[in-house]
Design a protein around this motif. Structure first.
Motif, short mmCIF file in Angstrom:
data_model
loop_
_atom_site.label_atom_id
_atom_site.label_comp_id
_atom_site.label_asym_id
_atom_site.label_seq_id
_atom_site.Cartn_x
_atom_site.Cartn_y
_atom_site.Cartn_z
N LEU A 27 0.81 -1.23 0.00
CA LEU A 27 0.00 0.00 0.00
C LEU A 27 0.84 1.28 0.00
O LEU A 27 0.32 2.36 -0.26
CB LEU A 27 -0.96 0.00 1.19
CG LEU A 27 -2.08 -1.04 1.11
CD1 LEU A 27 -2.83 -1.12 2.43
CD2 LEU A 27 -3.01 -0.76 -0.04
N CYS A 30 0.51 3.48 -2.98
CA CYS A 30 -0.81 4.09 -3.20
C CYS A 30 -0.87 5.48 -2.57
O CYS A 30 -0.07 5.80 -1.69
CB CYS A 30 -1.89 3.21 -2.60
SG CYS A 30 -2.02 1.60 -3.37
N SER A 48 -6.48 9.61 3.21
CA SER A 48 -6.25 9.89 1.81
C SER A 48 -6.95 11.17 1.40
O SER A 48 -7.98 11.54 2.00
CB SER A 48 -6.75 8.73 0.94
OG SER A 48 -6.47 8.98 -0.43
N HIS A 54 -12.69 6.40 -4.96
CA HIS A 54 -11.35 6.28 -5.52
C HIS A 54 -10.39 5.54 -4.60
O HIS A 54 -9.46 4.87 -5.07
CB HIS A 54 -10.82 7.66 -5.92
CG HIS A 54 -11.55 8.21 -7.11
ND1 HIS A 54 -12.58 9.11 -6.99
CD2 HIS A 54 -11.44 7.93 -8.42
CE1 HIS A 54 -13.05 9.38 -8.18
NE2 HIS A 54 -12.38 8.68 -9.08
N GLU A 58 -8.29 2.35 -6.04
CA GLU A 58 -6.83 2.23 -5.87
C GLU A 58 -6.45 1.03 -5.02
O GLU A 58 -5.48 0.34 -5.30
CB GLU A 58 -6.26 3.52 -5.26
CG GLU A 58 -6.29 4.70 -6.21
CD GLU A 58 -5.41 4.49 -7.43
OE1 GLU A 58 -4.27 4.01 -7.28
OE2 GLU A 58 -5.87 4.80 -8.54
N PHE A 59 -7.21 0.81 -3.97
CA PHE A 59 -6.92 -0.30 -3.06
C PHE A 59 -7.07 -1.63 -3.77
O PHE A 59 -6.20 -2.50 -3.69
CB PHE A 59 -7.86 -0.22 -1.84
CG PHE A 59 -7.33 -0.86 -0.61
CD1 PHE A 59 -6.84 -0.09 0.43
CD2 PHE A 59 -7.34 -2.24 -0.46
CE1 PHE A 59 -6.36 -0.69 1.60
CE2 PHE A 59 -6.86 -2.83 0.69
CZ PHE A 59 -6.36 -2.06 1.72
N LYS A 61 -6.96 -2.21 -6.98
CA LYS A 61 -5.92 -2.31 -8.01
C LYS A 61 -4.60 -2.76 -7.38
O LYS A 61 -3.90 -3.62 -7.93
CB LYS A 61 -5.76 -0.95 -8.70
CG LYS A 61 -4.83 -0.97 -9.88
CD LYS A 61 -4.85 0.28 -10.75
CE LYS A 61 -5.04 1.57 -10.03
NZ LYS A 61 -4.88 2.77 -10.87
N CYS A 62 -4.27 -2.22 -6.23
CA CYS A 62 -3.05 -2.60 -5.52
C CYS A 62 -3.08 -4.08 -5.13
O CYS A 62 -2.10 -4.80 -5.32
CB CYS A 62 -2.87 -1.73 -4.29
SG CYS A 62 -1.46 -2.20 -3.27
#
Length: 180
Positions: A27, A30, A48, A54, A58-59, A61-62
């Motif tokens: 993470l 990110c 964030s 979002h 992003e999480f 995707k990571c």
């Protein structure tokens, strides 16, 4: 900067094993700060500049990139987690029952799950909001309870996850610590 709680679905069960230290390391790439993992069941608090939608993107995707599985998470603001904990009418500690909150990224799927639980009968549940419902299971029989089996169906996998009320209290407290 907002504080969020992120709830991972289906890790450290069913063959998807992620060490929390490895998750925290992944993470770092990110747009998150103050990342803290809680318990081994996939609970994260972070801050964030991104909005919740979002942060979710992003999480996930990571997770997919770093750990190679089809990952889903539910993201709530720290304030919303606190509201849900406060709204739960069931006890956090009871010798005969366990209190759970099912969280959803898709309210329509939670509507469906809630209605299916009502149709089962014998399920003590209450809707806490568009993204959460609380329910009780007998102590020692959670996994065998009809509602637990219903909520574990593949249909709900991408949009719901369930946590014990005691876990949500820990997440709430950790998220509050981020804000102070």
């Amino acid at each position: 900067m907002d504080s969020y709680a992120v709830f991972l679905r289906g890790i450290n069960v069913g063959g998807i094993n992620i060490k929390m230290a490895d998750l925290k390391t992944a993470l770092k790439a990110c747009p998150f700060s103050g990342v803290k993992t809680l318990l081994a069941s996939g609970n994260v608090v972070l801050q964030s500049e991104l909005d919740a939608k979002h942060v979710k993107t992003e999480f996930e995707k990571c997770l997919r990139k770093s750990f190679g599985y089809d990952a889903w998470v539910v993201v709530l603001t720290a304030a919303r987690v606190a509201q849900l904990v406060d709204a739960c009418p069931y006890p956090a500690d009871d010798k005969s029952t366990h209190s759970y909150i099912t969280l959803a990224s898709d309210p329509a799927m939670l509507d469906e799950l809630f209605e299916a639980g009502e149709a089962l009968g014998g399920v003590d549940q209450v809707r806490l909001g568009p993204e959460a419902s609380a329910w009780l299971a007998p102590a020692g029989g959670t996994l065998d309870s009809p509602f637990s089996k219903l909520s574990a169906k593949a249909r709900y996998k991408a949009s719901t996850t369930t946590r014990n009320l005691r876990t949500l209290i820990k997440v709430r407290d950790a998220a509050a610590d981020l804000q102070s």
